[in-house]
Design an enzyme around this catalytic site. Structure first.
Site, PDB file in Angstrom:
ATOM      1  N   GLU A 118       0.850  -1.192   0.000  1.00  0.00           N
ATOM      2  CA  GLU A 118       0.000   0.000   0.000  1.00  0.00           C
ATOM      3  C   GLU A 118       0.884   1.239   0.000  1.00  0.00           C
ATOM      4  OE1 GLU A 118      -2.537   2.644  -0.499  1.00  0.00           O
ATOM      5  OE2 GLU A 118      -3.217   0.549  -0.524  1.00  0.00           O
ATOM      6  N   ASP A 164      -5.734  -4.908  -7.479  1.00  0.00           N
ATOM      7  CA  ASP A 164      -6.947  -4.103  -7.328  1.00  0.00           C
ATOM      8  C   ASP A 164      -6.578  -2.613  -7.323  1.00  0.00           C
ATOM      9  OD1 ASP A 164      -9.467  -3.152  -6.682  1.00  0.00           O
ATOM     10  OD2 ASP A 164      -9.316  -3.678  -4.564  1.00  0.00           O
TER      11      ASP A 164
END
Length: 275
Positions: A118, A164
């Site tokens: 992330e 994603d």
């Protein structure tokens, strides 16, 4: 690029589709004794409050997971998904929604491992806090697109790569293909799951075509559940392209997609595709 926060969209119709499919693939992989790795290239914060200002800016979960709550006729696959979401909440409450890392954590086995990427600084810190002292997971503050070169093939020679990205910039579409090419060149037998939005401009069409061109073992599933807004914009639906899908996945999806589209439909033309 770093303005994107998935907290605005947690529990929406796209999450329902992507997390239901992700869970089923993991459950299938659990059937084999050998351990595996899961690499989540755009992991987000891990867990989201449906009571937060972010989630209620547009309240997208009302047309997503909330439409499944309280139903007593869910097909088994959707019931498994909803049971996992329910397990993340205190009894009788529906205030939290799990992101993909938490879906993964609650589905894999003790011998399996997670690698979570992330780049957003706030979400990275939330993710790291959420997985504090979890020995199965390693958290990286970096762009997951570049992770595959270093991590593949995994030591166990079994793995699922979940991609994603937010697609807020058009270059994400090309980055997906580049990452898949690199991944498949190093780990051709891996399971690759790529989520994509269905927008009015149709960028998903060449993306899916390009992913199909990379492998003769693909399964594409999508749902379209809403119309464009008054300005002609909006996410009409979403889809997942799976490379090296479990052989049972298509049949499982065939059994739930009519129900799911009916439950999530926001206009008469809602439909699904599975091929």
């Amino acid at each position: 690029m770093l303005a994107y926060r998935h907290a605005f969209h947690a529990g929406n119709h796209a999450d329902v589709l992507k997390h239901c499919v992700l869970q089923q693939i993991l459950l299938y992989m659990n059937q084999k004794d050998k351990p595996y790795w899961v690499i989540d290239t755009h992991a987000g914060a891990g867990m989201y409050s449906l009571e937060s200002e972010y989630a209620n800016t547009k309240g997208e979960y009302h047309n997503g997971v909330a439409r499944l709550q309280g139903r007593d006729d869910l097909p088994p696959v959707l019931q498994e998904y909803l049971d996992l979401v329910k397990a993340c909440n205190n009894k009788g409450e529906w205030t939290l929604y799990p992101g993909s890392p938490e879906i993964i954590r609650r589905t894999i086995r003790a011998e399996d491992r997670m690698r979570l990427f992330e780049l957003h600084p706030t979400d990275h810190d939330l993710l790291a806090e959420h997985f504090d002292r979890d020995r199965q997971a390693k958290i990286f503050k970096s762009d997951g697109f570049g992770a595959l070169k270093a991590l593949l093939p995994p030591p166990t020679k079994r793995g699922l790569i979940f991609m994603d990205p937010p697609y807020e910039i058009k270059s994400d579409y090309a980055k997906v293909i580049t990452a898949l090419e690199e991944g498949l060149s190093r780990f051709a037998e891996g399971v690759y799951v790529v989520w994509y939005p269905i927008l009015t401009r149709g960028d998903h069409i060449p993306l899916v075509e390009s992913m199909r061109a990379l492998s003769d073992k693909t399964l594409n599933v999508s749902i379209t559940v809403q119309e464009p807004d008054d300005r002609g914009f909006g996410m009409l639906g979403s889809g997942l392209c799976v490379i090296n899908p479990p052989w049972v996945l298509k049949e499982k999806l065939q059994n739930i997609l009519p129900y799911l589209v009916d439950a999530l439909a926001q206009f008469d033309g809602a439909h699904y595709e599975l091929s």
